[in-house]
Design an enzyme around this catalytic site. Structure first.
Site, short mmCIF file in Angstrom:
data_model
loop_
_atom_site.label_atom_id
_atom_site.label_comp_id
_atom_site.label_asym_id
_atom_site.label_seq_id
_atom_site.Cartn_x
_atom_site.Cartn_y
_atom_site.Cartn_z
N GLY A 128 31.24 28.46 40.84
CA GLY A 128 30.15 28.01 41.39
C GLY A 128 28.78 28.14 40.29
O GLY A 128 27.84 27.67 40.45
N ARG A 129 29.06 29.10 39.45
CA ARG A 129 27.86 29.25 38.52
C ARG A 129 27.86 28.08 37.46
O ARG A 129 28.89 27.55 36.95
CB ARG A 129 28.32 30.83 37.84
CG ARG A 129 27.89 31.83 38.98
CD ARG A 129 28.19 33.16 38.58
NE ARG A 129 27.97 34.22 39.42
CZ ARG A 129 28.84 34.57 40.61
NH1 ARG A 129 29.86 33.66 40.57
NH2 ARG A 129 28.38 35.47 41.34
N LEU B 275 33.71 34.26 42.05
CA LEU B 275 33.79 33.00 42.63
C LEU B 275 33.20 31.77 42.06
O LEU B 275 32.23 32.08 40.94
CB LEU B 275 32.96 33.11 43.88
CG LEU B 275 33.57 33.95 45.02
CD1 LEU B 275 32.70 34.36 46.09
CD2 LEU B 275 34.94 33.59 45.59
N PRO C 76 39.04 44.66 21.89
CA PRO C 76 38.46 44.85 23.34
C PRO C 76 38.72 43.38 23.97
O PRO C 76 38.02 42.31 23.25
CB PRO C 76 36.98 45.32 23.41
CG PRO C 76 37.05 45.91 22.26
CD PRO C 76 37.90 45.16 21.12
#
Length: 70
Positions: free
Chosen positions: A11-12, A9, A2
């Site tokens: 920014g983490r 987005l 799998p």
């Protein structure tokens, strides 16, 4: 094998991304019974200037919201 592809987005933090990868792997393995060693997860971070909704980038939406808050 799998393959889970996450697009988000940018920014983490690295730790947040690591938590996402672990949680997705654990969830998939728990539901399907697949060995976690065989589960691939890719996190693609896209800059807000390259992702849009309704014809407007997220960067533009953020700038507009900041201007309205002034």
């Amino acid at each position: 094998m799998p393959f889970i592809n996450v697009k988000q987005l940018s920014g983490r933090s690295e730790e947040q991304n690591a938590q996402i990868v672990r949680a997705l792997t654990e969830a998939y393995a728990g539901i399907t019974g697949v060995d976690p060693e065989k589960i691939w997860v890719a996190v693609e971070e896209i800059p807000p200037t390259h992702w849009s909704i309704a014809g407007e980038t997220f960067a533009a939406k953020k700038a507009k919201a900041a201007a309205e808050d002034r």
